[in-house]
Design a protein around this motif. Structure first.
Motif, PDB file in Angstrom:
ATOM      1  N   ALA A 167      -4.480  10.201  -6.015  1.00  0.00           N
ATOM      2  CA  ALA A 167      -5.836   9.802  -5.639  1.00  0.00           C
ATOM      3  C   ALA A 167      -6.791  10.849  -6.202  1.00  0.00           C
ATOM      4  N   GLN A 184       2.465   9.190  -6.640  1.00  0.00           N
ATOM      5  CA  GLN A 184       1.248   8.527  -6.198  1.00  0.00           C
ATOM      6  C   GLN A 184       0.101   9.534  -6.291  1.00  0.00           C
ATOM      7  N   GLN A 238     -12.256   8.837   2.093  1.00  0.00           N
ATOM      8  CA  GLN A 238     -10.920   8.276   1.943  1.00  0.00           C
ATOM      9  C   GLN A 238     -10.789   7.502   0.632  1.00  0.00           C
ATOM     10  N   SER A 264      -2.613   5.367  -5.438  1.00  0.00           N
ATOM     11  CA  SER A 264      -2.115   4.425  -6.436  1.00  0.00           C
ATOM     12  C   SER A 264      -1.038   5.125  -7.227  1.00  0.00           C
ATOM     13  N   SER A 309       0.844  -1.190   0.000  1.00  0.00           N
ATOM     14  CA  SER A 309       0.000   0.000   0.000  1.00  0.00           C
ATOM     15  C   SER A 309       0.883   1.246   0.000  1.00  0.00           C
ATOM     16  N   THR A 360      -3.124   6.526   2.070  1.00  0.00           N
ATOM     17  CA  THR A 360      -4.520   6.907   1.901  1.00  0.00           C
ATOM     18  C   THR A 360      -4.619   8.425   1.865  1.00  0.00           C
ATOM     19  N   SER A 405       1.463   4.970   4.042  1.00  0.00           N
ATOM     20  CA  SER A 405       1.153   3.685   4.678  1.00  0.00           C
ATOM     21  C   SER A 405       1.975   3.442   5.945  1.00  0.00           C
ATOM     22  N   ALA A 464      -7.619   5.233  -1.508  1.00  0.00           N
ATOM     23  CA  ALA A 464      -6.271   4.672  -1.459  1.00  0.00           C
ATOM     24  C   ALA A 464      -5.415   5.289  -2.557  1.00  0.00           C
TER      25      ALA A 464
END
Length: 179
Positions: A86, A84, A74, A78, A55, A58, A103, A76
């Motif tokens: 979201a 990264q 929320q 990616s 992970s 978030t 994470s 996650a």
């Protein structure tokens, strides 16, 4: 020759500037987050998180009355080791706080964002039906049957245009005529 001499004179200062930049290599991305909005969509991008137990972390979208990370919407994270991200869709207009938690429990940052109401309506497509007899491509005026009156009037107009053109060409002055 003059241009080569000029180039050799300017090469040393350029090398002095370019050498430290080349030796530094790619700059490491600064820790933190970058939040952007597009209509009713909010997205966040960071490079501060590392992959931990499969992970990245978030991200949470907190409304005006929400105070803790757990109260927000929320999503996650990616992405890759370089970046990264979201995203949230269908966000109502208002002021929100975006918080990113990696994470490993470390906060990557938070940023306040203002989502405004969309001023342009979404484009709509009107449904169209297919032609009842198919497409009459290449047939032009042959797909419609014209009456004899229409054909007669059209022929008379074309004939009178030919006669008027011939008369005009015949009546123009000749080069051998003197006035």
């Amino acid at each position: 020759m003059r241009y080569i001499r000029l180039l050799s004179r300017s090469a040393a200062p350029l090398a002095a500037v370019a050498l430290p930049l080349a030796l530094a290599g790619p700059a490491a991305a600064a820790a933190g987050i970058s939040v952007s909005t597009s209509g009713a969509n909010v997205s966040v991008v960071t490079s501060a998180c590392a992959l931990n137990n499969g992970s990245w972390g978030t991200a949470s979208l907190l409304g005006a009355q929400q105070t803790s990370f757990a109260q927000g919407r929320q999503v996650a994270l990616s992405g890759t080791t370089a970046s990264q991200s979201a995203a949230w869709s269908a966000v109502a207009p208002g002021t929100y706080t975006v918080v990113v938690r990696c994470s490993n429990g470390v906060s990557a940052g938070s940023q306040v964002v203002n989502v405004s109401a969309s001023t342009t309506p979404a484009p709509t497509r009107a449904a169209t039906s297919a032609p009842s007899r198919g497409v009459a491509g290449g047939l032009g005026g042959a797909t419609r049957d014209y009456g004899t009156l229409t054909l007669g009037v059209g022929s008379a107009l074309v004939g009178s245009a030919v006669i008027a053109g011939a008369w005009f060409l015949r009546r123009r002055p000749k080069a051998y005529r003197r006035y």
